[in-house]
Design a protein around this motif. Structure first.
Motif, mmCIF file in Angstrom:
data_model
loop_
_atom_site.group_PDB
_atom_site.id
_atom_site.type_symbol
_atom_site.label_atom_id
_atom_site.label_comp_id
_atom_site.label_asym_id
_atom_site.label_seq_id
_atom_site.Cartn_x
_atom_site.Cartn_y
_atom_site.Cartn_z
ATOM 1 N N ALA A 24 -5.185 -64.352 27.257
ATOM 2 C CA ALA A 24 -5.486 -65.836 27.030
ATOM 3 C C ALA A 24 -4.482 -66.172 26.002
ATOM 4 C CB ALA A 24 -6.917 -66.111 26.907
ATOM 5 N N LEU A 25 -4.375 -65.668 24.743
ATOM 6 C CA LEU A 25 -3.470 -66.232 23.889
ATOM 7 C C LEU A 25 -2.076 -66.118 23.929
ATOM 8 C CD1 LEU A 25 -4.082 -67.045 20.914
ATOM 9 C CD2 LEU A 25 -3.963 -64.656 20.037
ATOM 10 N N VAL A 26 -1.625 -65.202 24.489
ATOM 11 C CA VAL A 26 -0.156 -65.107 24.691
ATOM 12 C C VAL A 26 0.427 -65.921 25.968
ATOM 13 C CG1 VAL A 26 2.064 -63.262 25.368
ATOM 14 C CG2 VAL A 26 -0.450 -62.653 23.829
ATOM 15 N N ASN A 27 -0.249 -65.564 27.064
ATOM 16 C CA ASN A 27 0.429 -66.126 28.394
ATOM 17 C C ASN A 27 -0.674 -66.748 29.351
ATOM 18 O OD1 ASN A 27 -0.829 -63.954 29.660
ATOM 19 N ND2 ASN A 27 0.975 -63.301 30.617
ATOM 20 N N TYR A 28 -1.827 -67.609 28.877
ATOM 21 C CA TYR A 28 -2.693 -68.194 29.513
ATOM 22 C C TYR A 28 -2.045 -68.940 30.936
ATOM 23 C CZ TYR A 28 -6.616 -71.352 30.711
ATOM 24 O OH TYR A 28 -7.567 -72.211 31.024
ATOM 25 N N LEU A 31 -8.832 -74.841 35.786
ATOM 26 C CA LEU A 31 -10.029 -75.579 35.604
ATOM 27 C C LEU A 31 -9.931 -76.343 34.049
ATOM 28 C CD1 LEU A 31 -12.746 -73.098 36.359
ATOM 29 C CD2 LEU A 31 -12.011 -74.960 37.802
ATOM 30 N N GLU A 32 -8.901 -75.595 33.309
ATOM 31 C CA GLU A 32 -8.381 -76.107 31.947
ATOM 32 C C GLU A 32 -7.089 -75.586 31.912
ATOM 33 O OE1 GLU A 32 -10.002 -77.974 29.438
ATOM 34 O OE2 GLU A 32 -8.119 -77.953 28.957
ATOM 35 N N LYS A 33 -6.276 -76.985 31.509
ATOM 36 C CA LYS A 33 -4.798 -76.634 31.215
ATOM 37 C C LYS A 33 -4.432 -76.004 30.088
ATOM 38 C CE LYS A 33 -2.896 -79.006 34.950
ATOM 39 N NZ LYS A 33 -2.133 -78.500 35.937
ATOM 40 N N ASP A 34 -5.424 -76.362 28.873
ATOM 41 C CA ASP A 34 -5.106 -76.012 27.538
ATOM 42 C C ASP A 34 -5.778 -74.645 27.247
ATOM 43 O OD1 ASP A 34 -5.001 -75.662 24.897
ATOM 44 O OD2 ASP A 34 -5.312 -77.750 24.267
ATOM 45 N N LYS A 35 -4.994 -73.791 26.849
ATOM 46 C CA LYS A 35 -5.587 -72.287 26.672
ATOM 47 C C LYS A 35 -6.438 -72.430 25.505
ATOM 48 C CE LYS A 35 -1.789 -70.425 23.673
ATOM 49 N NZ LYS A 35 -0.709 -69.608 23.543
ATOM 50 N N ARG A 40 -12.097 -71.563 23.469
ATOM 51 C CA ARG A 40 -13.019 -72.434 22.764
ATOM 52 C C ARG A 40 -14.221 -72.252 23.678
ATOM 53 N NH1 ARG A 40 -13.720 -75.071 17.945
ATOM 54 N NH2 ARG A 40 -11.427 -74.630 17.551
ATOM 55 N N ILE A 41 -14.286 -72.616 24.784
ATOM 56 C CA ILE A 41 -15.412 -72.824 25.663
ATOM 57 C C ILE A 41 -16.004 -71.414 25.826
ATOM 58 C CG2 ILE A 41 -16.191 -73.332 28.209
ATOM 59 C CD1 ILE A 41 -13.818 -75.431 28.204
ATOM 60 N N THR A 42 -15.076 -70.583 26.245
ATOM 61 C CA THR A 42 -15.224 -68.950 26.467
ATOM 62 C C THR A 42 -16.132 -68.509 25.222
ATOM 63 O OG1 THR A 42 -13.433 -68.884 27.997
ATOM 64 C CG2 THR A 42 -14.591 -66.795 27.228
ATOM 65 N N ASP A 43 -15.401 -68.771 23.953
ATOM 66 C CA ASP A 43 -15.945 -68.035 22.738
ATOM 67 C C ASP A 43 -17.510 -68.649 22.247
ATOM 68 O OD1 ASP A 43 -13.841 -66.697 23.037
ATOM 69 O OD2 ASP A 43 -12.827 -67.510 21.162
ATOM 70 N N GLU A 44 -17.548 -69.980 22.703
ATOM 71 C CA GLU A 44 -18.884 -70.546 22.247
ATOM 72 C C GLU A 44 -19.864 -70.029 23.220
ATOM 73 O OE1 GLU A 44 -18.212 -74.859 22.107
ATOM 74 O OE2 GLU A 44 -17.471 -74.584 20.218
ATOM 75 N N SER A 45 -19.532 -69.806 24.345
ATOM 76 C CA SER A 45 -20.359 -69.462 25.382
ATOM 77 C C SER A 45 -21.154 -68.112 24.931
ATOM 78 C CB SER A 45 -20.065 -69.461 26.947
ATOM 79 O OG SER A 45 -18.970 -68.580 27.242
ATOM 80 N N LEU A 46 -20.020 -67.345 24.629
ATOM 81 C CA LEU A 46 -20.282 -65.750 24.271
ATOM 82 C C LEU A 46 -20.869 -65.624 22.910
ATOM 83 C CD1 LEU A 46 -17.174 -64.260 26.295
ATOM 84 C CD2 LEU A 46 -19.801 -64.854 27.090
ATOM 85 N N GLY A 47 -20.979 -66.614 22.031
ATOM 86 C CA GLY A 47 -21.270 -66.453 20.657
ATOM 87 C C GLY A 47 -20.314 -65.506 19.846
ATOM 88 N N ILE A 48 -18.929 -65.897 20.102
ATOM 89 C CA ILE A 48 -17.996 -65.396 19.262
ATOM 90 C C ILE A 48 -17.794 -66.191 17.947
ATOM 91 C CG2 ILE A 48 -15.787 -64.600 18.865
ATOM 92 C CD1 ILE A 48 -15.872 -63.875 22.067
ATOM 93 N N LEU A 49 -18.356 -65.889 16.917
ATOM 94 C CA LEU A 49 -18.842 -66.877 15.830
ATOM 95 C C LEU A 49 -17.852 -67.586 15.086
ATOM 96 C CD1 LEU A 49 -21.944 -65.367 14.843
ATOM 97 C CD2 LEU A 49 -21.894 -67.037 16.445
ATOM 98 N N LYS A 50 -16.694 -66.915 15.103
ATOM 99 C CA LYS A 50 -15.682 -67.290 14.254
ATOM 100 C C LYS A 50 -15.218 -68.719 14.274
ATOM 101 C CE LYS A 50 -10.729 -66.178 12.919
ATOM 102 N NZ LYS A 50 -9.572 -65.357 13.141
ATOM 103 N N ASN A 51 -15.200 -69.315 13.081
ATOM 104 C CA ASN A 51 -14.561 -70.625 13.054
ATOM 105 C C ASN A 51 -13.245 -70.557 12.901
ATOM 106 O OD1 ASN A 51 -17.158 -71.717 13.531
ATOM 107 N ND2 ASN A 51 -17.713 -71.352 11.194
ATOM 108 N N ILE A 52 -12.571 -71.161 13.760
ATOM 109 C CA ILE A 52 -10.935 -71.517 13.847
ATOM 110 C C ILE A 52 -10.902 -72.707 12.988
ATOM 111 C CG2 ILE A 52 -9.109 -71.532 15.082
ATOM 112 C CD1 ILE A 52 -10.316 -68.927 15.337
#
Ligand code: NAD
Length: 343
Positions: free
Chosen positions: A124-128, A321-325, A330-342
């Motif tokens: 996701a980070l490199v080539n979404y 569904l979302e153009k911006d990686k 962020r949607i994914t991480d919030e849904s999965l409870g990955i808690l780090k605040n960027i």
């Protein structure tokens, strides 16, 4: 409209992907598959997931075990927009012929399959963007995912010229008691190992060589990474800042008394991460150093869960569904409870 997803192969990765799908507002889990009755098959039904029989599985075996099945894989693929193949290495390739029978069906494979199975290898980070609108995508392996995340953070900021990485691999997942070694360290005699080319399948022509050693542990992998950058004058605090501001990387400090993979797994359980999973790279900030022009760091990789958010982002990219990686992550991480605040 929600994207209708089938997860084929409800094992270590499949059960986690299935749960993650149910947490997305833009996706719907319409089925999971098992080849044999088991507690996991019953768990899927108990969670309300429609269960289908796949591979050489026999429907009657499930019925005899008292497990409700809704049909065979082929019965649900007609209604699916995408199948996430989480079957064991090489079985996914065999399944491609099944998926090709459904002209509009998209598919994702995992890192156990070769890059050539899909139109793009994904992180996701490199080539979404590489998965935008694509029909077939491969989410790369746990080791490659972890390398891509931290290397991307360094490359984006300091322009990498060379990477050497030594990968200490867990011998098996915790429940795979049939695998080993249980009392030996086994070097991969294929030098360099396949992990470097796998990173290149996502990051392009980045200069990387890797070696790998299998170790008698089931918890996590551990990477020892040495990176040379073109940018001069990079400091340890520059690297820490780059990691801190990058998604899905968690830094551990000396005062936390996290000495190894055992404490990271304990940390994940104590923080009530579902299943005790750790979907972020774990990097020891005290283990980051720069000697001459070389950056050194260690990272721990929870093989069972690190690729789960990547599968979710891959679906979001494939269906545009979302153009911006960053928004997708962020949607994914919030849904999965990955808690780090960027920041
Ligand atoms: P697993 O063995 O835990 O689960 C695979 C599941 O698929 C099992 O439930 C198995 O019964 C089922 N299955 C077997 N044959 C099938 C068939 N023909 N049709 C449908 N289902 C079938 O495997 P896993 O560890 O989840 O690995 C799945 C994929 O993910 C592999 O490509 C692997 O390389 C990759 N991967 C694994 C890890 C890891 O550490 N476990 C990490 C990253 C990626």
């Amino acid at each position: 409209m929600k994207v209708k997803v089938v997860v084929n192969g409800y094992g270590t990765i499949g059960k986690r992907v299935a749960d993650a799908i149910t947490k997305q507002d833009d996706m719907e889990l319409i089925g999971v598959t098992k080849t044999r009755p088991s507690y996991q098959a019953k768990m899927a039904v108990d969670k309300g997931y429609p269960l289908y029989v796949s591979g050489k599985g026999v429907k009657d075996d499930f019925i005899k075990a008292g497990i409700k099945v809704d049909g065979r894989l082929e019965d649900i693929l007609e209604s699916a927009d995408i199948v996430v193949d989480t079957t064991p290495e090489k079985i996914g390739k065999e399944n491609k012929d099944i998926y090709l029978k459904y002209s509009d069906l998209k598919a994702i494979w995992q890192g156990g399959e070769k890059a050539s199975i899909a139109d793009a290898s994904f992180n996701a980070l490199v080539n979404y963007e590489a998965a935008f609108g694509k029909k077939f995508v491969r989410v790369v392996s746990c080791n490659t995912t972890a390398l891509c995340r931290t290397l991307y953070a360094i490359h984006k900021n300091f322009d990498i010229s060379h990477i050497t990485a030594v990968i200490v691999r867990r011998a098996s997942d915790p429940a795979e008691t049939e695998k080993g070694p249980i009392n030996s360290l086994e070097p991969s005699l294929k030098v360099p190992s396949h992990h470097g080319p796998d990173v290149q399948s996502v990051m392009g022509n980045i200069d990387i060589e890797t070696m790998a050693i299998k170790a008698p542990t089931t918890l996590m992998h551990l990477h020892s990474v040495i990176v040379t950058c073109k940018k001069k004058g990079v400091t340890v605090s520059d690297i820490i800042s780059a990691f801190e501001s990058t998604e899905r990387i968690r830094l551990f400090n000396g005062w936390e008394h996290i000495f190894g993979t055992a404490q990271i797994m304990e940390f994940a359980k104590d923080n009530a991460f579902y299943r005790g999973d750790m979907m972020e790279n774990g990097v020891w900030s005290d283990g980051i150093n720069i000697i001459g022009s070389k950056i050194y760091y260690y990272q721990a990789v929870h093989q069972e869960s690190i690729v789960i958010p990547e599968n979710i982002d891959a679906i979001r990219s494939m269906f545009e569904l979302e153009k911006d990686k960053y928004k997708s992550m962020r949607i994914t991480d919030e849904s999965l409870g990955i808690l780090k605040n960027i920041k």
